[in-house]
Design a protein around this motif. Structure first.
Motif, short mmCIF file in Angstrom:
data_model
loop_
_atom_site.label_atom_id
_atom_site.label_comp_id
_atom_site.label_asym_id
_atom_site.label_seq_id
_atom_site.Cartn_x
_atom_site.Cartn_y
_atom_site.Cartn_z
N VAL A 6 0.51 -1.45 -0.19
CA VAL A 6 0.26 -0.51 0.21
C VAL A 6 0.61 1.36 -0.07
CG1 VAL A 6 -1.84 1.03 0.94
CG2 VAL A 6 -2.05 -1.12 1.54
N PHE A 7 0.80 2.06 -1.10
CA PHE A 7 1.19 3.14 -0.87
C PHE A 7 0.65 4.80 -0.93
CE2 PHE A 7 5.04 1.25 -4.00
CZ PHE A 7 5.03 1.27 -2.39
N ILE A 8 0.68 5.53 -0.78
CA ILE A 8 -0.10 6.67 0.17
C ILE A 8 0.33 7.93 -0.75
CG2 ILE A 8 -0.86 8.34 1.93
CD1 ILE A 8 -0.41 5.32 2.22
N ASP A 9 -0.19 8.55 -1.19
CA ASP A 9 0.41 9.90 -1.70
C ASP A 9 1.79 9.64 -3.19
OD1 ASP A 9 -1.58 10.47 -0.92
OD2 ASP A 9 -0.59 12.07 0.62
N PRO A 10 1.95 8.83 -3.98
CA PRO A 10 3.03 8.44 -3.99
C PRO A 10 2.95 9.15 -6.09
CG PRO A 10 1.48 7.00 -5.13
CD PRO A 10 0.59 7.96 -4.36
N THR B 16 13.87 7.98 -1.62
CA THR B 16 12.65 7.79 -1.56
C THR B 16 11.55 6.86 -3.31
OG1 THR B 16 12.78 9.17 0.00
CG2 THR B 16 10.29 7.85 -0.78
N VAL B 17 12.44 7.89 -3.85
CA VAL B 17 11.50 7.41 -4.92
C VAL B 17 12.38 6.53 -5.53
CG1 VAL B 17 11.08 8.15 -7.62
CG2 VAL B 17 11.18 9.68 -5.24
N GLU B 18 13.50 5.99 -5.72
CA GLU B 18 14.03 4.86 -5.71
C GLU B 18 13.53 4.06 -5.46
OE1 GLU B 18 16.64 8.03 -6.72
OE2 GLU B 18 15.68 7.66 -5.52
N ASN B 19 13.46 3.96 -3.98
CA ASN B 19 12.83 2.55 -2.96
C ASN B 19 11.42 2.55 -3.88
OD1 ASN B 19 15.34 1.98 -1.36
ND2 ASN B 19 15.50 3.48 -0.31
N MET B 20 10.88 3.33 -3.91
CA MET B 20 9.15 2.97 -4.05
C MET B 20 9.72 2.31 -5.98
SD MET B 20 7.45 6.48 -3.06
CE MET B 20 5.43 5.78 -3.22
N ALA B 21 10.07 2.39 -6.17
CA ALA B 21 9.72 2.10 -7.42
C ALA B 21 10.70 -0.16 -7.58
CB ALA B 21 10.59 2.82 -8.89
N ARG C 152 7.38 8.56 -13.25
CA ARG C 152 8.35 6.83 -12.57
C ARG C 152 7.68 5.92 -12.54
NH1 ARG C 152 14.58 6.25 -10.02
NH2 ARG C 152 14.32 4.23 -10.26
N PHE C 153 6.30 5.93 -12.08
CA PHE C 153 5.20 5.15 -11.61
C PHE C 153 4.08 4.64 -11.99
CE2 PHE C 153 6.69 7.26 -6.63
CZ PHE C 153 7.35 6.19 -6.46
N LYS C 154 3.73 5.40 -13.10
CA LYS C 154 2.38 5.44 -14.23
C LYS C 154 2.57 4.03 -14.19
CE LYS C 154 1.89 10.29 -14.32
NZ LYS C 154 1.62 10.83 -15.66
N ASP D 131 12.40 3.62 4.11
CA ASP D 131 13.36 4.73 3.09
C ASP D 131 12.16 4.41 2.15
OD1 ASP D 131 14.08 1.66 2.39
OD2 ASP D 131 15.86 2.15 2.83
N ALA D 132 10.76 4.21 2.04
CA ALA D 132 10.03 4.16 1.17
C ALA D 132 9.12 5.88 1.55
CB ALA D 132 9.55 2.88 0.77
N THR D 133 9.57 6.47 2.47
CA THR D 133 8.94 7.92 2.83
C THR D 133 9.90 8.63 3.37
OG1 THR D 133 7.37 8.01 4.38
CG2 THR D 133 8.71 6.55 5.19
N ALA D 134 8.86 9.43 3.40
CA ALA D 134 9.69 10.84 3.91
C ALA D 134 8.90 11.91 4.49
CB ALA D 134 11.12 11.39 2.56
#
Length: 275
Positions: free
Chosen positions: A71-75, A99-104, A168-170, A236-239
């Motif tokens: 579950v990702f919030i507000d990407p 954060t962006v790299e880790n979420m990806a 990057r997330f699309k 580290d997938a947040t900030a």
């Protein structure tokens, strides 16, 4: 010894065995029905164990993709892009945590391993400007037009706006499989259908990340725990934002994650466990 005495002794000696079998049965059922399993890495007693707590350093977590989801919030651009409305407040934290790299990486691992992915987005419509009581962050979001959209049924100007997904997330979010919940309006998921979407898929374990660490992400964590989900935070997938008076929102969130979450993990640990 009489016959009745012998039977009593047999029942007494059998009781611990029945207890052990019952406990083993419950643990087996639990391991199959929850999304994550956690246990002690070492049986050696310490202060945490004797007080009934288990420190995260001693947790050994397992994910079951049948019952566990990301579950990702507000990407979204306004909190993750250098051009976003909130970059001045969150940019340093996003950069330091990668954060962006880790979420990806988590998106990619989830899609590759067959985990379901859910997004809880944040949108504001023109009618939300009629709110007459707002906290400091709510007021700031409305003033800076953070996550602003033309209307609930109007996508005019939405593409590549601050409310849109990070480019990057699309590919991950718009693949036809990711579940995008209705928008949460303040911080937590009480105002959207995220919990319903999770329940309908029998999800029980959550791998949670996104933005902002001490606001929407922490609020989601707390509510999901109250709803009975097992929640692993990806630290580290947040900030979070930094404010000269209010302090460092990311560090505040990490303290609370350690108190509340069932696990606090790095992206490396999460990706390894998902594989």
């Amino acid at each position: 010894m009489g016959q009745s005495g012998q039977k009593a002794e047999d029942r007494s000696s059998a009781a611990p065995l029945r207890d052990r079998r019952f406990k083993a049965c419950i643990e087996e059922i639990t391991s199959h029905r929850t999304g994550m399993r956690s246990g002690r890495a070492s049986a050696a007693p310490n202060a945490h164990q004797t007080s009934g707590l288990l420190s995260h350093e001693e947790q050994k977590v397992e994910f079951d993709k049948t019952y566990t989801a990301v579950v990702f919030i507000d990407p979204q651009n306004d909190v993750l892009s250098e051009d976003g409305a909130n970059w001045e407040a969150v940019g340093a934290s996003v950069t330091e945590n990668r954060t962006v790299e880790n979420m990806a990486r988590i998106f990619e691992a989830a899609k590759g391993a067959g985990y379901e992915v859910f997004i809880s987005p944040h949108y504001f419509y023109p009618t939300d400007n009629g709110w007459r009581m707002n906290g400091p962050l709510e007021a700031n979001e409305l003033e800076t037009h953070t996550f602003a959209r033309a209307g609930q049924l109007d996508l005019t100007g939405f593409r590549n706006s601050g409310a849109d997904w990070l480019d990057r997330f699309k590919p991950y979010i718009e693949d036809g499989r990711t579940v995008v919940a209705s928008p949460h309006k303040v911080f937590g998921p009480e105002t959207n259908d995220l919990v319903l979407q999770l329940r309908k898929r029998k999800i029980q374990g959550i791998i949670l990340g996104g933005m902002l660490a001490n606001m929407c992400v922490e609020s989601h964590m707390r509510h999901l725990i109250e709803e009975g989900f097992e929640v692993a935070m990806v630290r580290d997938a947040t900030a979070g934002p930094r404010h000269p008076v209010w302090g460092d929102g990311y560090q505040a969130a990490i303290v609370n994650y350690r108190f509340f979450a069932h696990a606090v993990l790095s992206t490396d640990e999460v990706v390894d466990l998902m594989h």
